[in-house]
Design a protein around this motif. Structure first.
Motif, mmCIF file in Angstrom:
data_model
loop_
_atom_site.group_PDB
_atom_site.id
_atom_site.type_symbol
_atom_site.label_atom_id
_atom_site.label_comp_id
_atom_site.label_asym_id
_atom_site.label_seq_id
_atom_site.Cartn_x
_atom_site.Cartn_y
_atom_site.Cartn_z
ATOM 1 N N ASN A 174 17.026 53.786 53.683
ATOM 2 C CA ASN A 174 17.756 54.648 52.758
ATOM 3 C C ASN A 174 16.851 55.076 51.608
ATOM 4 O O ASN A 174 16.897 56.215 51.161
ATOM 5 C CB ASN A 174 18.982 53.915 52.191
ATOM 6 N N ILE A 175 16.033 54.146 51.115
ATOM 7 C CA ILE A 175 15.115 54.464 50.023
ATOM 8 C C ILE A 175 14.149 55.577 50.460
ATOM 9 O O ILE A 175 13.930 56.558 49.756
ATOM 10 C CB ILE A 175 14.338 53.211 49.563
ATOM 11 N N MET A 176 13.600 55.426 51.673
ATOM 12 C CA MET A 176 12.663 56.452 52.174
ATOM 13 C C MET A 176 13.339 57.817 52.275
ATOM 14 O O MET A 176 12.758 58.835 51.940
ATOM 15 C CB MET A 176 12.144 56.055 53.560
ATOM 16 N N MET A 177 14.594 57.814 52.740
ATOM 17 C CA MET A 177 15.282 59.094 52.961
ATOM 18 C C MET A 177 15.821 59.715 51.688
ATOM 19 O O MET A 177 15.751 60.926 51.511
ATOM 20 C CB MET A 177 16.445 58.890 53.944
ATOM 21 N N TYR A 178 16.398 58.886 50.804
ATOM 22 C CA TYR A 178 17.140 59.458 49.684
ATOM 23 C C TYR A 178 16.465 59.285 48.328
ATOM 24 O O TYR A 178 16.608 60.137 47.463
ATOM 25 C CB TYR A 178 18.549 58.858 49.627
ATOM 26 N N ALA A 179 15.749 58.187 48.111
ATOM 27 C CA ALA A 179 15.111 58.000 46.807
ATOM 28 C C ALA A 179 13.774 58.744 46.766
ATOM 29 O O ALA A 179 13.367 59.251 45.727
ATOM 30 C CB ALA A 179 14.913 56.515 46.526
#
Lengths: 141, 112
Positions: free
Chosen positions: A50-55
């Motif tokens: 999720n961090i890679m995709m959204y942050a």
């Protein structure tokens, strides 16, 4: 008695195996059961993706993973300095509907919530801070 | 992640080994899509050697199912390790798909 392990790494798909090895070796050292290690690996995998995709949608950034193992529970803190992103705001996925029609967004965080006993999000000092907690004496697998 | 395939009776058995996660699910989808083109449309995914799977793997299986359904085929699973079984349950895949304990039961079901 408690042990703390820390990994600082790039938020990149290339690091998935580094992160998995870090979790396995840290928790194995602390004598955690294999099925719990698998579950924690999965939870951290979902959060870091999720961090890679959204942050960090535009490219790579860094993140820090801290694992603290005490006699009774495992606490994990995952920090990044990317865009503000609270995965807990994803609506729950509809996992009961027909398998070929269902929408699949939010599945990762749903899996994290199912595996862990507590999941908290906080935005502080320009960082996304996600805290996960798993009791070692609980009934969840 | 590694994929091997074997044809038995009217079914295609696809053995998936290793780890299925965000770093390789797209490759997995492509490989599977090539394997099922022109092959039997009754598919058994044998997961006896699948060690790890995240939500990216769940997504890949759901997408593969759409492809197989569009050819009026059917896919089932067998031989899940305990951790993979747990992932299936958490993700709800155990509701939408038939899961068998061994390859023989899966093939028998598809042949019936």
């Amino acid at each position: 008695m408690s042990s703390t392990y820390t990994l600082a790494t790039n938020a990149s798909l290339k690091e998935i195996s580094t992160i998995a090895e870090f979790i396995t070796s840290s928790l194995t050292c602390s004598g955690v059961m294999e099925e719990i290690i698998f579950a924690i690996e999965l939870a951290v995998d979902e959060i870091t993706n999720n961090i890679m995709m959204y942050a960090y949608p535009a490219g790579e950034g860094t993140m820090k993973i801290m694992i603290d193992v005490s006699g009774t529970d495992i606490s994990i803190e995952i920090r990044d300095q990317g865009k503000e992103f609270n995965p807990l705001l994803f609506p729950p996925p509809d996992i009961s509907s027909n398998s070929d029609e269902r929408k699949i967004g939010g599945l990762g965080i749903h899996m994290v919530r199912s595996i862990m006993d507590k999941v908290n999000y906080e935005r502080r000092d320009g960082q996304n801070i996600l805290k996960l907690n798993k009791s070692l004496s609980g009934t969840k697998p | 992640m590694e994929i091997k395939t074997e044809k038995r009776d009217n079914a295609q058995i696809i053995l998936v080994s290793g780890m299925l996660d965000a770093s390789n699910y797209q490759k997995f989808e492509e490989d599977i899509s090539l394997l099922i083109q022109g092959g039997p449309d009754k598919i058994v995914f044998n997961l006896s050697n699948l060690e790890y799977m995240s939500s990216a793997g769940v997504r890949a299986f759901l997408k593969t199912n759409r492809t197989i359904k569009s050819k009026e085929g059917v896919m089932v699973f067998c031989c899940l390790k305990p951790f993979i079984k747990e992932v299936f349950e958490i993700a709800g895949l155990d509701v939408g798909f038939k899961i068998f304990a061994d390859v023989e039961s899966a093939v028998q079901f598809l042949d019936a």
